[in-house]
Design a protein around this motif. Structure first.
Motif, PDB file in Angstrom:
ATOM      1  N   ALA A 115      14.200  30.853 -15.105  1.00 54.29           N
ATOM      2  CA  ALA A 115      13.445  31.944 -14.830  1.00 54.29           C
ATOM      3  C   ALA A 115      13.822  33.258 -15.348  1.00 54.29           C
ATOM      4  CB  ALA A 115      13.099  31.666 -13.380  1.00 54.29           C
ATOM      5  N   ASP A 116      15.150  33.579 -15.182  1.00 53.43           N
ATOM      6  CA  ASP A 116      15.667  35.021 -15.571  1.00 53.43           C
ATOM      7  C   ASP A 116      15.716  34.872 -16.904  1.00 53.43           C
ATOM      8  OD1 ASP A 116      15.628  36.279 -13.058  1.00 53.43           O
ATOM      9  OD2 ASP A 116      17.777  35.870 -12.830  1.00 53.43           O
ATOM     10  N   ALA A 117      16.098  33.771 -17.500  1.00 53.02           N
ATOM     11  CA  ALA A 117      16.263  33.704 -19.113  1.00 53.02           C
ATOM     12  C   ALA A 117      15.064  33.994 -19.688  1.00 53.02           C
ATOM     13  CB  ALA A 117      16.864  32.376 -19.428  1.00 53.02           C
ATOM     14  N   ARG A 118      13.948  33.759 -19.270  1.00 55.06           N
ATOM     15  CA  ARG A 118      12.487  33.863 -19.704  1.00 55.06           C
ATOM     16  C   ARG A 118      11.955  35.010 -19.546  1.00 55.06           C
ATOM     17  NH1 ARG A 118       9.990  27.718 -18.095  1.00 55.06           N
ATOM     18  NH2 ARG A 118      10.981  26.455 -19.743  1.00 55.06           N
ATOM     19  N   ARG A 119      12.484  35.627 -18.681  1.00 62.46           N
ATOM     20  CA  ARG A 119      11.868  37.153 -18.236  1.00 62.46           C
ATOM     21  C   ARG A 119      12.723  38.098 -19.033  1.00 62.46           C
ATOM     22  NH1 ARG A 119      11.627  35.391 -12.897  1.00 62.46           N
ATOM     23  NH2 ARG A 119      13.395  36.362 -12.422  1.00 62.46           N
ATOM     24  N   HIS A 120      14.039  37.825 -19.624  1.00 63.04           N
ATOM     25  CA  HIS A 120      14.555  38.637 -20.491  1.00 63.04           C
ATOM     26  C   HIS A 120      13.772  39.197 -21.595  1.00 63.04           C
ATOM     27  CE1 HIS A 120      18.194  40.132 -22.572  1.00 63.04           C
ATOM     28  NE2 HIS A 120      18.890  40.196 -21.412  1.00 63.04           N
ATOM     29  N   ALA A 169      22.179  34.973 -17.971  1.00 59.25           N
ATOM     30  CA  ALA A 169      21.663  34.554 -16.712  1.00 59.25           C
ATOM     31  C   ALA A 169      22.552  33.616 -16.197  1.00 59.25           C
ATOM     32  CB  ALA A 169      20.104  33.820 -16.838  1.00 59.25           C
ATOM     33  N   ALA A 170      23.281  32.696 -17.087  1.00 56.74           N
ATOM     34  CA  ALA A 170      24.204  31.826 -16.684  1.00 56.74           C
ATOM     35  C   ALA A 170      25.502  32.509 -15.919  1.00 56.74           C
ATOM     36  CB  ALA A 170      24.527  30.871 -17.672  1.00 56.74           C
ATOM     37  N   MET A 171      25.986  33.545 -16.685  1.00 56.89           N
ATOM     38  CA  MET A 171      26.946  34.496 -16.572  1.00 56.89           C
ATOM     39  C   MET A 171      26.830  35.224 -15.384  1.00 56.89           C
ATOM     40  SD  MET A 171      30.274  35.534 -17.716  1.00 56.89           S
ATOM     41  CE  MET A 171      30.324  35.176 -19.498  1.00 56.89           C
ATOM     42  N   ALA A 172      25.441  35.737 -15.004  1.00 56.72           N
ATOM     43  CA  ALA A 172      25.485  36.389 -13.812  1.00 56.72           C
ATOM     44  C   ALA A 172      25.556  35.575 -12.615  1.00 56.72           C
ATOM     45  CB  ALA A 172      24.072  37.064 -13.822  1.00 56.72           C
ATOM     46  N   ARG A 173      25.459  34.181 -12.378  1.00 55.72           N
ATOM     47  CA  ARG A 173      25.244  33.697 -11.405  1.00 55.72           C
ATOM     48  C   ARG A 173      27.022  33.019 -11.556  1.00 55.72           C
ATOM     49  NH1 ARG A 173      20.062  34.304 -12.916  1.00 55.72           N
ATOM     50  NH2 ARG A 173      18.848  33.966 -10.881  1.00 55.72           N
ATOM     51  N   ALA A 174      27.607  32.841 -12.453  1.00 53.66           N
ATOM     52  CA  ALA A 174      28.824  32.435 -12.596  1.00 53.66           C
ATOM     53  C   ALA A 174      29.670  33.359 -11.984  1.00 53.66           C
ATOM     54  CB  ALA A 174      29.560  32.055 -13.921  1.00 53.66           C
ATOM     55  N   ALA A 219      13.938  44.005 -16.515  1.00 56.27           N
ATOM     56  CA  ALA A 219      14.093  43.197 -15.446  1.00 56.27           C
ATOM     57  C   ALA A 219      15.613  42.894 -14.994  1.00 56.27           C
ATOM     58  CB  ALA A 219      13.205  41.908 -15.501  1.00 56.27           C
ATOM     59  N   TRP A 220      15.787  42.726 -13.802  1.00 55.71           N
ATOM     60  CA  TRP A 220      17.307  42.493 -13.253  1.00 55.71           C
ATOM     61  C   TRP A 220      17.454  40.975 -13.679  1.00 55.71           C
ATOM     62  CZ3 TRP A 220      21.078  45.613 -11.953  1.00 55.71           C
ATOM     63  CH2 TRP A 220      20.878  46.855 -11.708  1.00 55.71           C
ATOM     64  N   VAL A 221      18.705  40.691 -13.926  1.00 58.31           N
ATOM     65  CA  VAL A 221      19.107  39.368 -14.015  1.00 58.31           C
ATOM     66  C   VAL A 221      19.873  38.860 -12.763  1.00 58.31           C
ATOM     67  CG1 VAL A 221      20.420  37.436 -15.117  1.00 58.31           C
ATOM     68  CG2 VAL A 221      18.994  39.139 -16.447  1.00 58.31           C
ATOM     69  N   ASN A 222      19.331  37.915 -12.175  1.00 61.03           N
ATOM     70  CA  ASN A 222      20.085  37.619 -10.839  1.00 61.03           C
ATOM     71  C   ASN A 222      20.227  38.860 -10.013  1.00 61.03           C
ATOM     72  OD1 ASN A 222      21.576  35.787  -8.915  1.00 61.03           O
ATOM     73  ND2 ASN A 222      23.586  36.594  -9.707  1.00 61.03           N
TER      74      ASN A 222
END
Length: 306
Positions: free
Chosen positions: A224-229, A239-244, A263-266
């Motif tokens: 969802a975050d990747a698609r808003r980027h 988005a993956a790095m933010a969660r990691a 938009a913010w990611v995570n």
């Protein structure tokens, strides 16, 4: 020698030596030569009418020339291919530039701003410590895809011609692929083709970060975050790095004095971060590189057996 085995050698060579200053202070780096050509074409053609068509022509010229040069150089044998592949990978130099931002923040905010200005195009003069750290981590994630995984992918798919063609297109995107008045028409073709070439590598990078960080349960949120980027590809590794790292990335930032409310990611994760998170990002860069090397090595072994 197979493409896979040559790639393993090139990845290890890049990780060991990186970008030796003694060499590139004497001769021009291939990426610099590609950039010089793009700059010359920009000055000559990005004017008057028909800029959209001229941009398509520039893309075709760059792609075909790079592919042809790669094919010709590949005829010189595996040693040349390994050396050129290592030169066009950016693992060690990427980690060094990102780590320099963390080291800079440990010295002073001013030094952190100075170091991050070397790897991002946004305004850095008034950045806070958290903004400097976020910028470094975002650059790390995006360039892990563009500078490491994508070159690895395209070398495996199409050898040295594919790698050189990818680097030519990616360099063009970084120079003329902006959505501003000057490059909206002239750089459109390069930007869109770069998006296409990075479609698979960006998602592979994302999957590898997710696998290494144990964030599979958060896959829906990452998508969802990747698609808003703002970028169709950069959002995936970010988005993956933010969660990691359990940090918030992206958000508002300034370009050429203009604030852009992105938009913010995570966005629910901590936003006030610093050098320690930058260093953790560097660790993830090496972890993904190690996984990529392992996967290529397994591919080599499988090909040898079967």
């Amino acid at each position: 020698m197979s493409l896979g085995l040559m790639l393993v050698c090139a990845m290890c060579l890049d990780a060991a030596l990186g970008e030796p200053d003694w060499l590139w202070s004497r001769v021009k780096h291939p990426a610099v030569m590609i950039g010089n050509l793009i700059g010359w074409l920009d000055r000559r053609l990005n004017q008057g009418t028909g800029r959209h068509l001229k941009g398509v022509g520039v893309l075709a010229l760059l792609f075909c020339s790079a592919w042809g040069l790669g094919w010709a150089l590949s005829l010189l044998g595996p040693v040349v291919e390994i050396l050129l592949c290592a030169i066009l990978l950016a693992q060690k130099s990427l980690v060094a530039h990102v780590r320099a931002v963390g080291d800079g923040l440990l010295t002073s905010l001013t030094e952190g701003r100075t170091q991050v200005a070397m790897i991002v195009s946004r305004d850095t003069r008034d950045m806070t410590e958290a903004q400097v750290a976020r910028s470094a981590i975002e650059s790390a994630a995006e360039n892990l895809s563009d500078g490491v995984i994508a070159p690895v992918f395209w070398f495996l798919v199409a050898g040295l011609p594919g790698l050189l063609a990818y680097k030519a297109v990616n360099t063009a995107d970084s120079m003329i692929g902006y959505r501003n008045e000057k490059y909206r028409d002239f750089g459109w073709a390069s930007a869109r083709f770069d998006d296409l070439l990075n479609l698979i590598p960006a998602r592979l990078t994302c999957v590898m970060i997710v696998a290494l960080s144990g964030q599979r349960s958060r896959w829906r949120a990452i998508v969802a975050d990747a698609r808003r980027h703002i970028s169709p590809n950069a959002g995936w590794p970010e988005a993956a790095m933010a969660r990691a790292l359990n940090v918030a990335l992206a958000g508002p930032r300034s370009y050429d004095g203009q604030l852009r409310d992105l938009a913010w990611v995570n966005g629910d994760a901590p936003r006030e971060i610093g050098a320690s998170e930058v260093f953790r990002a560097c660790h993830m860069l090496w972890s993904v590189w190690g996984l990529a090397l392992g996967l290529v090595s397994v591919w080599v072994v499988v090909k040898l057996i079967f």
